[in-house]
Design a protein around this motif. Structure first.
Motif, PDB file in Angstrom:
ATOM      1  N   THR A  41       0.858  -1.179   0.000  1.00 59.80           N
ATOM      2  CA  THR A  41       0.000   0.000   0.000  1.00 59.80           C
ATOM      3  C   THR A  41       0.899   1.236   0.000  1.00 59.80           C
ATOM      4  OG1 THR A  41      -1.890   1.044   1.104  1.00 59.80           O
ATOM      5  CG2 THR A  41      -0.209   0.095   2.532  1.00 59.80           C
ATOM      6  N   ARG A  42       0.336   2.376  -0.289  1.00 59.46           N
ATOM      7  CA  ARG A  42       1.124   3.615  -0.268  1.00 59.46           C
ATOM      8  C   ARG A  42       1.641   3.891   1.134  1.00 59.46           C
ATOM      9  NH1 ARG A  42       1.710   5.634  -4.797  1.00 59.46           N
ATOM     10  NH2 ARG A  42       0.117   5.693  -6.409  1.00 59.46           N
ATOM     11  N   LEU A  43       2.856   4.381   1.200  1.00 60.23           N
ATOM     12  CA  LEU A  43       3.433   4.754   2.475  1.00 60.23           C
ATOM     13  C   LEU A  43       2.991   6.162   2.846  1.00 60.23           C
ATOM     14  CD1 LEU A  43       5.280   2.361   1.608  1.00 60.23           C
ATOM     15  CD2 LEU A  43       7.118   3.532   2.794  1.00 60.23           C
ATOM     16  N   ALA A  44       2.768   6.357   4.126  1.00 57.37           N
ATOM     17  CA  ALA A  44       2.536   7.703   4.652  1.00 57.37           C
ATOM     18  C   ALA A  44       3.911   8.305   4.925  1.00 57.37           C
ATOM     19  CB  ALA A  44       1.725   7.625   5.940  1.00 57.37           C
ATOM     20  N   VAL A  45       4.072   9.571   4.654  1.00 60.15           N
ATOM     21  CA  VAL A  45       5.344  10.231   4.953  1.00 60.15           C
ATOM     22  C   VAL A  45       5.026  11.514   5.707  1.00 60.15           C
ATOM     23  CG1 VAL A  45       7.522  11.101   4.043  1.00 60.15           C
ATOM     24  CG2 VAL A  45       6.351   9.239   2.851  1.00 60.15           C
ATOM     25  N   PRO A  46       5.026  11.418   7.042  1.00 59.08           N
ATOM     26  CA  PRO A  46       4.712  12.600   7.848  1.00 59.08           C
ATOM     27  C   PRO A  46       5.737  13.719   7.651  1.00 59.08           C
ATOM     28  CG  PRO A  46       4.730  10.594   9.188  1.00 59.08           C
ATOM     29  CD  PRO A  46       5.284  10.237   7.845  1.00 59.08           C
ATOM     30  N   ALA A  47       5.313  14.930   7.925  1.00 60.81           N
ATOM     31  CA  ALA A  47       6.191  16.096   7.774  1.00 60.81           C
ATOM     32  C   ALA A  47       7.463  15.957   8.609  1.00 60.81           C
ATOM     33  CB  ALA A  47       5.435  17.368   8.149  1.00 60.81           C
ATOM     34  N   PRO A 115       2.540 -18.991   1.431  1.00 57.26           N
ATOM     35  CA  PRO A 115       2.274 -18.535   2.798  1.00 57.26           C
ATOM     36  C   PRO A 115       3.095 -17.285   3.134  1.00 57.26           C
ATOM     37  CG  PRO A 115       2.552 -20.902   2.766  1.00 57.26           C
ATOM     38  CD  PRO A 115       2.918 -20.409   1.391  1.00 57.26           C
ATOM     39  N   CYS A 116       2.439 -16.366   3.806  1.00 53.69           N
ATOM     40  CA  CYS A 116       3.043 -15.071   4.078  1.00 53.69           C
ATOM     41  C   CYS A 116       2.691 -14.629   5.496  1.00 53.69           C
ATOM     42  CB  CYS A 116       2.504 -14.082   3.050  1.00 53.69           C
ATOM     43  SG  CYS A 116       3.170 -12.437   3.179  1.00 53.69           S
ATOM     44  N   VAL A 117       3.690 -14.135   6.214  1.00 53.18           N
ATOM     45  CA  VAL A 117       3.469 -13.524   7.517  1.00 53.18           C
ATOM     46  C   VAL A 117       3.895 -12.071   7.396  1.00 53.18           C
ATOM     47  CG1 VAL A 117       4.166 -13.490   9.943  1.00 53.18           C
ATOM     48  CG2 VAL A 117       3.767 -15.675   8.805  1.00 53.18           C
ATOM     49  N   VAL A 118       3.013 -11.178   7.801  1.00 57.20           N
ATOM     50  CA  VAL A 118       3.264  -9.737   7.727  1.00 57.20           C
ATOM     51  C   VAL A 118       3.288  -9.190   9.141  1.00 57.20           C
ATOM     52  CG1 VAL A 118       2.332  -7.520   6.938  1.00 57.20           C
ATOM     53  CG2 VAL A 118       2.143  -9.547   5.479  1.00 57.20           C
ATOM     54  N   ALA A 119       4.274  -8.340   9.434  1.00 56.74           N
ATOM     55  CA  ALA A 119       4.351  -7.689  10.739  1.00 56.74           C
ATOM     56  C   ALA A 119       4.630  -6.207  10.553  1.00 56.74           C
ATOM     57  CB  ALA A 119       5.448  -8.322  11.594  1.00 56.74           C
ATOM     58  N   VAL A 120       4.013  -5.416  11.417  1.00 54.04           N
ATOM     59  CA  VAL A 120       4.208  -3.974  11.390  1.00 54.04           C
ATOM     60  C   VAL A 120       4.225  -3.481  12.838  1.00 54.04           C
ATOM     61  CG1 VAL A 120       1.737  -3.445  11.194  1.00 54.04           C
ATOM     62  CG2 VAL A 120       3.420  -1.810  10.327  1.00 54.04           C
ATOM     63  N   GLY A 133      -3.243  -3.381   7.474  1.00 58.02           N
ATOM     64  CA  GLY A 133      -4.006  -4.594   7.758  1.00 58.02           C
ATOM     65  C   GLY A 133      -5.090  -4.847   6.723  1.00 58.02           C
ATOM     66  N   ARG A 134      -5.815  -3.808   6.356  1.00 60.18           N
ATOM     67  CA  ARG A 134      -6.857  -3.953   5.325  1.00 60.18           C
ATOM     68  C   ARG A 134      -6.245  -4.385   3.985  1.00 60.18           C
ATOM     69  NH1 ARG A 134      -8.716   0.628   8.098  1.00 60.18           N
ATOM     70  NH2 ARG A 134      -7.811   2.055   6.556  1.00 60.18           N
ATOM     71  N   ALA A 135      -5.124  -3.777   3.636  1.00 61.90           N
ATOM     72  CA  ALA A 135      -4.478  -4.093   2.355  1.00 61.90           C
ATOM     73  C   ALA A 135      -3.930  -5.517   2.344  1.00 61.90           C
ATOM     74  CB  ALA A 135      -3.360  -3.089   2.068  1.00 61.90           C
ATOM     75  N   THR A 136      -3.315  -5.966   3.429  1.00 63.08           N
ATOM     76  CA  THR A 136      -2.770  -7.331   3.437  1.00 63.08           C
ATOM     77  C   THR A 136      -3.888  -8.373   3.387  1.00 63.08           C
ATOM     78  OG1 THR A 136      -2.556  -7.342   5.851  1.00 63.08           O
ATOM     79  CG2 THR A 136      -0.607  -6.730   4.583  1.00 63.08           C
ATOM     80  N   ARG A 137      -5.003  -8.107   4.057  1.00 65.35           N
ATOM     81  CA  ARG A 137      -6.142  -9.032   3.984  1.00 65.35           C
ATOM     82  C   ARG A 137      -6.667  -9.124   2.555  1.00 65.35           C
ATOM     83  NH1 ARG A 137      -7.232  -7.065   8.842  1.00 65.35           N
ATOM     84  NH2 ARG A 137      -8.582  -5.376   8.150  1.00 65.35           N
ATOM     85  N   ARG A 138      -6.859  -7.966   1.944  1.00 63.19           N
ATOM     86  CA  ARG A 138      -7.452  -7.914   0.608  1.00 63.19           C
ATOM     87  C   ARG A 138      -6.491  -8.427  -0.461  1.00 63.19           C
ATOM     88  NH1 ARG A 138      -6.878  -3.684  -2.492  1.00 63.19           N
ATOM     89  NH2 ARG A 138      -6.609  -2.203  -0.808  1.00 63.19           N
ATOM     90  N   LEU A 139      -5.243  -8.031  -0.412  1.00 59.02           N
ATOM     91  CA  LEU A 139      -4.309  -8.329  -1.494  1.00 59.02           C
ATOM     92  C   LEU A 139      -3.515  -9.614  -1.302  1.00 59.02           C
ATOM     93  CD1 LEU A 139      -2.978  -4.688  -1.939  1.00 59.02           C
ATOM     94  CD2 LEU A 139      -4.575  -5.908  -3.449  1.00 59.02           C
ATOM     95  N   LEU A 140      -3.202  -9.945  -0.046  1.00 53.68           N
ATOM     96  CA  LEU A 140      -2.371 -11.123   0.206  1.00 53.68           C
ATOM     97  C   LEU A 140      -3.114 -12.248   0.916  1.00 53.68           C
ATOM     98  CD1 LEU A 140       0.879  -9.269   1.354  1.00 53.68           C
ATOM     99  CD2 LEU A 140       0.340 -10.183  -0.925  1.00 53.68           C
TER     100      LEU A 140
END
Length: 173
Positions: A41-47, A115-120, A133-140
């Motif tokens: 998904t797109r990354l957020a880049v705070p100021a 099989p894929c494990v994602v951690a953040v 979380g929404r993107a990993t559920r939908r895409l992966l």
């Protein structure tokens, strides 16, 4: 992969490296451990991150690397000096892609059966856990494990928890 793996392999990638792990295609890959994964998904880049990144990109120095790494770490986590040295070397030797774009949908579809494990980290400045979380559920087709008290540098902020997630992948073989 065929040059380095003679049998089943689990690939591990962090940030941009996770996007590379997702894009890698080989019959040897039996699992992926993606830490704060770019490419989903797109990354957020705070100021605050931009204010720390621009001086580092223009003229890398240890104090600039330390400031940028503090932005990426969870609150209260000390930045290891070897990581400051590495980040300074990266800034002096490479041109950063900064925030990578999401991978094309056909690449993510091709990765999905493995099989894929994602951690953040719960304090990841680039990848807030809810949208990821929404993107990993939908895409992966997998859930993102949120590591409380960790930032974008999950491997440095929570090494034992990352190790436990890697062990989960091994048992899926």
């Amino acid at each position: 992969m065929e040059q380095v793996a003679t049998g089943p392999a689990i690939v591990v990638g962090h940030s941009l490296g996770a996007a590379i792990a997702l894009a890698a295609h080989s019959p040897h890959i039996t699992g992926r451990l993606l830490l704060s994964p770019g490419g989903v998904t797109r990354l957020a880049v705070p100021a605050s991150v931009l204010r720390a990144t621009l001086p580092w990109v223009l003229r890398s120095a240890e104090h600039r690397s330390r400031r940028l790494l503090r932005e990426m770490s969870a609150p209260g986590h000390a930045v290891p000096e070897q990581l400051v040295e590495w980040m300074t070397l990266v800034g002096r030797s490479c041109r950063s892609t900064l925030a990578p774009s999401p991978l094309p949908s056909h690449v993510l579809r091709r990765a999905r059966p493995v099989p894929c494990v994602v951690a953040v980290g719960s304090h990841d400045v680039f990848l807030p856990s809810a949208p990821l979380g929404r993107a990993t559920r939908r895409l992966l087709g997998t859930e993102a494990h949120v590591l409380d008290g960790a930032g974008h540098l999950v491997l440095d902020d929570a090494p034992h928890r990352v190790g436990a997630l890697a062990a989960r992948l091994r048992t899926k073989d």
